[in-house]
Scaffold this motif. Structure first.
Motif, PDB file in Angstrom:
ATOM      1  N   GLY A 163       0.826  -1.217   0.010  1.00 14.74           N
ATOM      2  CA  GLY A 163      -0.203   0.081   0.169  1.00 14.74           C
ATOM      3  C   GLY A 163       0.944   1.166   0.031  1.00 14.74           C
ATOM      4  N   GLY A 164       0.081   2.431   0.153  1.00 13.53           N
ATOM      5  CA  GLY A 164       0.843   3.612   0.198  1.00 13.53           C
ATOM      6  C   GLY A 164      -0.037   4.863   1.274  1.00 13.53           C
ATOM      7  N   GLN A 165       0.995   5.479   2.053  1.00 17.31           N
ATOM      8  CA  GLN A 165       0.216   6.305   2.732  1.00 17.31           C
ATOM      9  C   GLN A 165      -0.104   7.384   1.816  1.00 17.31           C
ATOM     10  N   GLY A 166      -1.197   8.458   2.395  1.00 18.37           N
ATOM     11  CA  GLY A 166      -1.587   9.640   1.695  1.00 18.37           C
ATOM     12  C   GLY A 166      -0.690  10.628   2.050  1.00 18.37           C
ATOM     13  N   LEU A 167      -0.790  11.833   1.641  1.00 15.67           N
ATOM     14  CA  LEU A 167      -0.055  13.051   1.563  1.00 15.67           C
ATOM     15  C   LEU A 167      -1.006  14.279   1.781  1.00 15.67           C
ATOM     16  N   ALA A 168      -0.463  14.954   3.057  1.00 14.97           N
ATOM     17  CA  ALA A 168      -1.304  16.129   3.617  1.00 14.97           C
ATOM     18  C   ALA A 168      -0.155  17.406   3.440  1.00 14.97           C
ATOM     19  N   ILE A 169      -0.689  18.315   2.623  1.00 11.56           N
ATOM     20  CA  ILE A 169       0.029  19.716   2.293  1.00 11.56           C
ATOM     21  C   ILE A 169      -0.862  20.935   2.841  1.00 11.56           C
ATOM     22  N   ASN A 170      -0.070  21.918   3.304  1.00  7.24           N
ATOM     23  CA  ASN A 170      -0.510  23.039   3.967  1.00  7.24           C
ATOM     24  C   ASN A 170      -1.696  22.829   4.806  1.00  7.24           C
ATOM     25  N   GLN A 171      -1.487  22.164   5.884  1.00  4.18           N
ATOM     26  CA  GLN A 171      -2.351  21.654   6.899  1.00  4.18           C
ATOM     27  C   GLN A 171      -2.115  22.489   8.111  1.00  4.18           C
ATOM     28  N   PRO A 172      -3.272  22.747   8.833  1.00  6.33           N
ATOM     29  CA  PRO A 172      -2.841  23.156  10.341  1.00  6.33           C
ATOM     30  C   PRO A 172      -2.350  22.298  11.324  1.00  6.33           C
ATOM     31  N   LEU A 173      -1.376  22.429  12.037  1.00  2.40           N
ATOM     32  CA  LEU A 173      -0.850  21.689  12.952  1.00  2.40           C
ATOM     33  C   LEU A 173      -1.786  20.664  13.584  1.00  2.40           C
ATOM     34  N   ALA A 174      -1.613  19.492  13.434  1.00  2.00           N
ATOM     35  CA  ALA A 174      -2.690  18.464  13.911  1.00  2.00           C
ATOM     36  C   ALA A 174      -2.648  18.313  15.376  1.00  2.00           C
ATOM     37  N   PRO A 175      -3.893  18.182  15.873  1.00  2.00           N
ATOM     38  CA  PRO A 175      -3.835  17.872  17.500  1.00  2.00           C
ATOM     39  C   PRO A 175      -3.292  16.593  17.916  1.00  2.00           C
ATOM     40  N   ALA A 176      -3.278  15.679  16.858  1.00  2.00           N
ATOM     41  CA  ALA A 176      -2.624  14.289  17.021  1.00  2.00           C
ATOM     42  C   ALA A 176      -2.027  13.721  16.003  1.00  2.00           C
ATOM     43  N   ALA A 177      -0.735  13.273  15.908  1.00  2.00           N
ATOM     44  CA  ALA A 177      -0.063  12.618  14.751  1.00  2.00           C
ATOM     45  C   ALA A 177       0.564  11.257  15.468  1.00  2.00           C
ATOM     46  N   ASP A 178       0.486  10.049  14.572  1.00  2.00           N
ATOM     47  CA  ASP A 178       1.021   8.911  14.903  1.00  2.00           C
ATOM     48  C   ASP A 178       2.584   8.890  14.089  1.00  2.00           C
ATOM     49  N   MET A 195       1.263  18.034  17.384  1.00  2.00           N
ATOM     50  CA  MET A 195       2.259  18.654  16.496  1.00  2.00           C
ATOM     51  C   MET A 195       2.175  20.058  16.971  1.00  2.00           C
ATOM     52  N   PHE A 196       3.280  20.816  16.782  1.00  2.00           N
ATOM     53  CA  PHE A 196       3.391  22.298  17.294  1.00  2.00           C
ATOM     54  C   PHE A 196       4.284  22.788  16.781  1.00  2.00           C
ATOM     55  N   ALA A 197       4.609  24.368  16.836  1.00  2.00           N
ATOM     56  CA  ALA A 197       5.620  25.085  16.185  1.00  2.00           C
ATOM     57  C   ALA A 197       6.679  24.904  17.055  1.00  2.00           C
TER      58      ALA A 197
END
Length: 346
Positions: free
Chosen positions: A216-231, A259-261
């Motif tokens: 399979g293959g993971q998706g890709l997310a561009i120009n997103q707000p910083l996520a409250p949870a990432a694995d 995620m955070f700056a």
């Protein structure tokens, strides 16, 4: 260096068309030749698979730029264009509760002429042949003379086993600013790999098919707000600043956090981002940060990639993974990789 985003026009399910038409190469995309011929790729595969995969088993975690000083910031990141999502592609069914088959180790020869590894992940693309990792797990930044040698990807790697085959890199796409001025806001790479191979008999390579068909293959997310949870999925293996070694690198590990700056010292970066993660830097370089991860499908959207680790509270333990922000310039590099056909070597 910021350049204007060009040729956007991509959304969810962008690769649904049966007609594949590659884009012209963007000005800031660096194409990196790896094993460009079948004979060269066969030689690379045999190097890693020979003698019971001895070179895979003897490889050590890459220990270049694995730690930085870091500070968590309360600010957000301003995107450079519209948000975009590329949908993941599911691989064959796997046992419930298992880890994503898209993750594995990338192996190569370092400037010390020894075998090393980072983490990598398969990303969805029309030809199902793209691996994402850190830029400095592709380009040799210790002795800047091009790519790290004998580059391969082994998804699902564990103690010398290649359950889905070994995939030799044919070429890679990176950002010129990382190669030219070591801008770590561009410390990422997308590698086009040949079809996978295994030894069916001593020194006999057998084709096992396309990477995406197998895992399979993971998706890709561009120009997103910083996520409250990432694995985060990776193979951490190195020590913490206090000398403790919580990971061996032999198995795929998972951590989940916001995620955070961030602000980092020791790397040339304008806007790094962080994720709350206890992974050590060695071994986890190239780890995937997946947002909207689903345990049932074991897929999500790649929205960060570990390039270093930081201890932001000074307790002697790493608590933060560091990544470039996934913006429109990263998408330009990925788009160039997405439309490169590779084929088989056996």
């Amino acid at each position: 260096m910021r350049r204007a985003l060009i040729a956007l026009g991509i959304g969810l399910g962008v690769f649904g068309s049966a007609v594949v038409s590659g884009p012209a190469q963007a000005a800031n995309v660096l194409v990196v030749p790896l094993a460009r011929t079948v004979s060269a790729a066969q030689e690379v595969a045999r190097f890693w698979l020979a003698d019971g995969a001895a070179n895979l088993k003897n490889a050590t975690p890459y220990a270049v730029r694995t730690a930085v000083g870091g500070e968590r910031l309360p600010t957000d990141i301003v995107p450079d264009g519209p948000p975009m999502l590329i949908a993941p592609g599911r691989g064959p069914a796997s046992p419930e509760g298992s880890m994503p088959t898209t993750s594995g180790k990338v192996f190569f020869i370092g400037s010390d002429l020894q075998p090393h590894w980072c983490t990598g992940t398969a990303v969805q693309s029309p030809y199902r042949n793209v691996v994402a990792t850190a830029g400095h797990c592709l380009l040799d930044i210790e002795a800047p003379a091009g790519p790290l040698a004998k580059w391969v990807f082994v998804p699902g790697y564990s103690e010398g086993a290649a359950p889905f085959g070994l995939y030799v890199g044919k070429q890679a796409e990176a950002h010129y600013d990382f190669d030219d001025i070591r801008d770590h806001d561009r410390d990422y790479a997308f590698v086009n790999v040949y079809n996978g191979v295994v030894f069916s008999a001593p020194d006999v390579l057998t084709n096992v098919g396309k990477l995406g068909d197998n895992v399979g293959g993971q998706g890709l997310a561009i120009n997103q707000p910083l996520a409250p949870a990432a694995d985060v999925f990776g193979h951490p293996a190195g020590p913490n600043p206090d000398g403790s070694r919580p990971y061996t690198g032999e198995t795929l590990e998972r951590s989940t956090g916001p995620m955070f700056a961030t602000k980092v010292t020791g790397l040339r970066m304008d806007r790094p981002i962080g994720v709350d993660s206890p992974f050590t830097g060695e071994g986890s370089l190239g780890s995937s940060w997946l947002i909207r991860y689903a345990d049932d499908s074991r897929t999500g959207y790649l929205n960060g990639i570990t390039i270093s680790a930081a201890d932001t509270d000074g307790d002697g333990r790493y608590d933060t993974g560091v990544s470039p922000y996934f913006d429109g310039e990263l998408y330009e590099v990925f788009k160039q990789a997405a439309y490169q056909w590779t084929g088989g070597i056996a």
